[in-house]
Design a protein around this motif. Structure first.
Motif, short mmCIF file in Angstrom:
data_model
loop_
_atom_site.label_atom_id
_atom_site.label_comp_id
_atom_site.label_asym_id
_atom_site.label_seq_id
_atom_site.Cartn_x
_atom_site.Cartn_y
_atom_site.Cartn_z
N TYR A 78 3.94 1.52 -1.36
CA TYR A 78 4.44 1.67 -2.72
C TYR A 78 3.36 2.26 -3.63
N TYR A 79 2.14 1.77 -3.49
CA TYR A 79 1.05 2.24 -4.34
C TYR A 79 0.80 3.72 -4.12
N GLN A 80 0.76 4.14 -2.85
CA GLN A 80 0.51 5.54 -2.54
C GLN A 80 1.64 6.43 -3.04
N ARG A 97 0.83 -1.21 0.00
CA ARG A 97 0.00 0.00 0.00
C ARG A 97 0.87 1.26 0.00
N ARG A 128 -6.80 -4.85 -6.58
CA ARG A 128 -5.83 -3.77 -6.74
C ARG A 128 -4.68 -4.20 -7.67
N ILE A 163 -3.61 -2.47 -11.22
CA ILE A 163 -2.25 -2.01 -11.53
C ILE A 163 -1.79 -2.60 -12.86
N ASN A 171 4.10 1.68 -8.80
CA ASN A 171 3.12 0.63 -9.08
C ASN A 171 3.73 -0.76 -9.24
N ALA A 218 4.58 -1.98 -5.84
CA ALA A 218 3.32 -2.26 -5.14
C ALA A 218 2.74 -3.59 -5.59
N ARG A 219 2.73 -3.79 -6.89
CA ARG A 219 2.17 -5.04 -7.43
C ARG A 219 2.96 -6.25 -6.95
#
Length: 822
Positions: free
Chosen positions: A397-399, A395, A429, A433, A403, A406-407
């Protein structure tokens, strides 16, 4: 190396290391003594392609594929000589074999092959005492052609296909702290009453976690007739057993556990087990979301039981209370204090995880990520001990817009914790991505998996809507939308399904069915749309969206925008993007708002950008956790628009950002400007409270106190100010007065806090009031307050008040004797 790369490196390191540590418990093996075995020989067979490892006797082993051309063979309690490997390099399909050892006496052979491995199997021959590892290679790889092997599992691990391993193998690697209340049993084993038959029997059942049986034994003993011994111990034991056997999801059971502990702590306040009872009361109140009560119990232990054997556990629980109350900075300070004071305590890993989560909640995603990476670096096995670690890393990494990282991290989370409650959301999610990265085939694969395996969940419905974009046949899309509408009529995503269906029907020329669908949509969700809207012209969109926004009907606006996004994007109207961004912002969807505002900013150009756009973009960046970017936008706003109406709020937010970055002097100066610019009493009061905090951080308690007084005056002048905010402000003021030894002024502040609290004589504020009077030498007033608390229905505060009264009585007696002597 950046945080992102370091994080991925340590995840890979942790995965392989832990996999090897766990190897010895995975495969059934002959019952043999723990003596060290030796490898008698290693041979390479070409047809079929098999590697044979001959041992002196059977042992535990594990074989698994790490990469396309890499296989690990892990053996327990095995030794080898280097000569056996000497002639195996570059032999047949073998490129190289490496030897490593890891803790717990595990020897690892890493086999590197020349070709891409399609499958690997292993078999133990008891008769020949030989482990045979069979390789199957892609034929195209043997011919030198590049191939892309089919993925064996849905959730392919970017670092290698590591085995899924249960948490039961990590008994010594946990990120869930041991409940310190359990130490009550340890303490009781030191008691002379342990020889009592009922207590001894109940303790034995506690150790085997037979809580109901242990509770029955203690409860029956207390209810039996005749003289009884060791009542104190049995009362505590009964409360503890009920606490352990209760279902935390059942509110009535938690209340019953609370009553049992309150009763025994009141009966035996000086008991050696009282601290455990108070800790349990704090934990139960935290579960019941009685945060103030929980905080009171935890703080009482920290203040009065310095030798409590699990202080870190209590500090973690206190931090959770602070987080639940939105006091993120306090939670961070509590956890950092714990880590500094108890660096070698087993609870430090939990504290670091909670600290990372607290930083995440405060939108300090980079700081949170650093905590998680450091945590895994210090103990790589912990990556398997809690799903929170990988989930929150992903989360973060995503924020941060990373990406790919995050993935990959979320992929590991769902691989290692396939039963985690949030799996369906994380998988959706991951799919989104992939879709954003133009990997639609993988995105579709994940969405299909969620739809198939998580029916009825939020992830299922989200993925179902997304799935329609992959389907080519109109009938399949229509059936999917109708499935969502019929089976999940009350889910928010059903609104989108209605609109997508109407759009689909209209697109194929079935206008009557499209209108019927819209009518059904309006009947199900009245007020969501004010009128039918199939609008293609710029002026119509702009007029209607502006109308909806002014009417606060942002749900309709955003629904229509999502439906017609492609058309609106082609219009390329900066004012239209500004209106849509404001709608996202009003719904607190700040990341979406940032994208729209940035599009509007680019289309307006720097010279034509209006003040409202910079203001809204700065706020959305700030709320999205992008504080550094927000500072740049706010700086551009203040330089470009020196007299705009929102300058006070902008300076206020900048001051808060400096506070968050712990640059308190900069925060102080900026907040002063914000206060000067403000024209609204309520805003001024809020700024003053932040100024008070800044002064407090800088050690200027008197200036802090003065700002709190002025803030309260301004709050009182605004009729709409909620009384609970005024009560909290008075409480903080009272505590500020205590810091500067102005005890009677503190008492006055606490009296006002009680007045505005909306509760009938709140015991915690009453106790603070009594202490203020006592320290201000208003002994009679203090005694009166404590007497009322003693007579109250709250046994905890009543007991504390009784102790205070006893101290006052002793003080008065000594004073009387001194007066008589004089």
């Amino acid at each position: 190396m950046g945080v992102k790369q370091a994080g991925l490196r340590h995840i890979v390191k942790a995965c392989v290391f832990v996999a090897l540590l766990m190897v010895v418990w995975i495969i059934p093996h002959p019952a043999v003594p723990k003596a060290v075995r030796t490898i008698k020989g290693i041979t390479v067979q070409n047809n079929p392609e098999t590697l044979h490892v001959k041992l002196s006797s059977g042992t535990a082993y594990r074989v698994f594929q790490i990469d396309r051309k890499e296989v690990v063979i892990a053996l327990k309690n095995v030794a080898i000589t280097g000569k056996l490997l000497k002639n195996l390099h570059r032999k047949g399909y073998i490129r190289e074999i490496r030897l490593d050892t890891v803790p717990n006496r595990v020897m690892v052979l890493t086999v590197y092959t020349k070709y891409h491995i399609k499958a690997v199997n292993s078999k133990w021959s008891k008769k020949n005492r030989t482990l045979s590892v069979r390789f199957r290679f892609y034929e195209t790889s043997k011919k030198g052609k590049h191939i892309k092997p089919a993925e064996k599992a849905l959730f392919s691990d970017p670092a290698g296909k590591l085995p899924r391993m249960g948490l039961s193998h990590f008994k010594n690697q946990k990120l869930t702290p041991a409940d310190s209340v359990d130490l009550l049993v340890v303490e009781m084993e030191k008691d002379t009453c342990i020889t009592h038959p009922e207590i001894s029997s109940a303790i034995r059942r506690c150790k085997s976690q037979s809580w109901q049986e242990a509770y029955n034994i203690s409860n029956q003993y207390l209810q039996s007739k005749g003289d009884k011994e060791c009542l104190e111990q049995v009362f505590f034991l009964r409360a503890y057993c009920f606490y352990k056997k209760m279902d935390p999801s059942m509110g009535d059971q938690r209340l019953a556990a609370k009553d049992l502990f309150q009763e025994v702590v009141s009966f035996y306040p000086k008991s050696r087990y009282a601290a455990y009872g108070i800790a349990a009361l704090g934990k139960i109140n935290l579960q019941l979301e009685n945060y103030n009560e929980a905080k009171g119990y935890f703080k009482y232990i920290l203040g009065n039981y310095k030798d409590y054997p699990a202080i870190p556990d209590i500090m973690i629980e206190l931090a959770r209370v602070q987080l639940a109350k939105g006091k993120v900075n306090l939670a961070v300070a509590t956890l950092e204090n714990l880590i500094a004071r108890y660096p070698n305590n087993p609870s430090v890993s939990v504290a670091k995880l909670e600290l990372g989560k607290a930083l995440f909640e405060s939108n300090d995603f980079e700081g949170a990520l650093k905590i998680f990476v450091d945590l895994m670096e210090s103990n790589p096995q912990l990556v398997f001990a809690s799903s929170d670690l990988l989930e929150y890393m992903g989360r973060c990494y995503y924020q941060m817009g990373e990406n790919t990282a995050a993935r990959n991290t979320l992929l590991r989370a769902v691989n290692y914790f396939p039963d985690m409650a949030s799996n369906h959301i994380l998988l959706s999610r991951i799919a989104d991505i992939y879709y954003d990265q133009d990997q639609q085939e993988k995105a579709q694969k994940f969405h299909e998996y969620v739809v198939k395996n998580f029916r009825g969940t939020d992830g299922f419905i989200i993925s179902s809507v997304r799935m329609a974009s992959y389907l080519k046949r109109r009938a399949e899309k229509e059936n999917l939308y109708r499935l969502i509408i019929s089976d999940f009529p009350d889910h928010p995503m059903t609104q989108l399904a209605y609109l997508k269906l109407a759009q689909l029907l209209s697109k194929v020329g079935e206008h009557e069915k499209s209108i019927e669908t819209i009518h059904s949509f309006l009947a199900k969700f009245p007020g969501t749309l004010k009128k039918e809207a199939i609008v293609v012209l710029k002026d119509a969109y702009s007029f209607y969206f502006e109308k909806l926004f002014k009417e606060n009907d942002t749900a309709s606006l955003l629904t229509m925008f999502e439906r017609d996004r492609s058309i609106i994007n082609r219009i390329r109207s900066p004012q239209l993007f500004l209106t849509i961004g404001k709608a996202y912002m009003s719904e607190k969807l700040y990341e979406d708002a940032v994208q729209l505002f940035q599009q509007s900013h680019r289309l307006f150009g720097k010279k034509r950008t209006p003040a409202q756009l910079l203001f809204n973009l700065g706020i959305s960046l700030h709320e999205s956790g992008k504080a550094h970017q927000a500072l740049k936008i706010f700086d551009a706003y203040t330089r470009s628009f020196p007299k705009h109406e929102h300058r006070a709020e902008v300076y206020h937010r900048v001051g808060r950002i400096w506070m968050q970055k712990k640059k308190h002097k900069q925060a102080l100066e900026t907040l002063k400007v914000a206060f000067k610019e403000s024209r609204q009493n309520r805003q001024k009061a809020t700024i003053l409270l932040d100024l008070a905090e800044a002064y407090e951080k800088l050690g200027d308690y008197r200036s802090s106190t003065r700002r709190r007084i002025k803030a309260i005056d301004l709050m009182a002048a605004v009729p709409e100010t909620p009384p609970d905010l005024i009560s909290e402000a008075y409480r903080d003021l009272g505590e500020s007065y205590l810091r500067i030894n102005a005890y009677l002024k503190a008492a006055d502040a606490f009296l006002m806090a009680i007045k505005f609290s909306g509760k009938t004589q709140p015991p915690d504020l009453q106790f603070l009031l009594g202490e203020a009077y006592e320290r201000g030498e208003k002994v009679d007033e203090a005694a009166e307050i404590f007497k009322k608390l003693v007579e109250s229905s709250d046994p905890f505060w009543a007991r504390l008040a009784k102790e205070k009264l006893r101290g006052i009585q002793i003080h008065n007696q000594l004073k009387s004797k001194a007066d008589n002597f004089t």
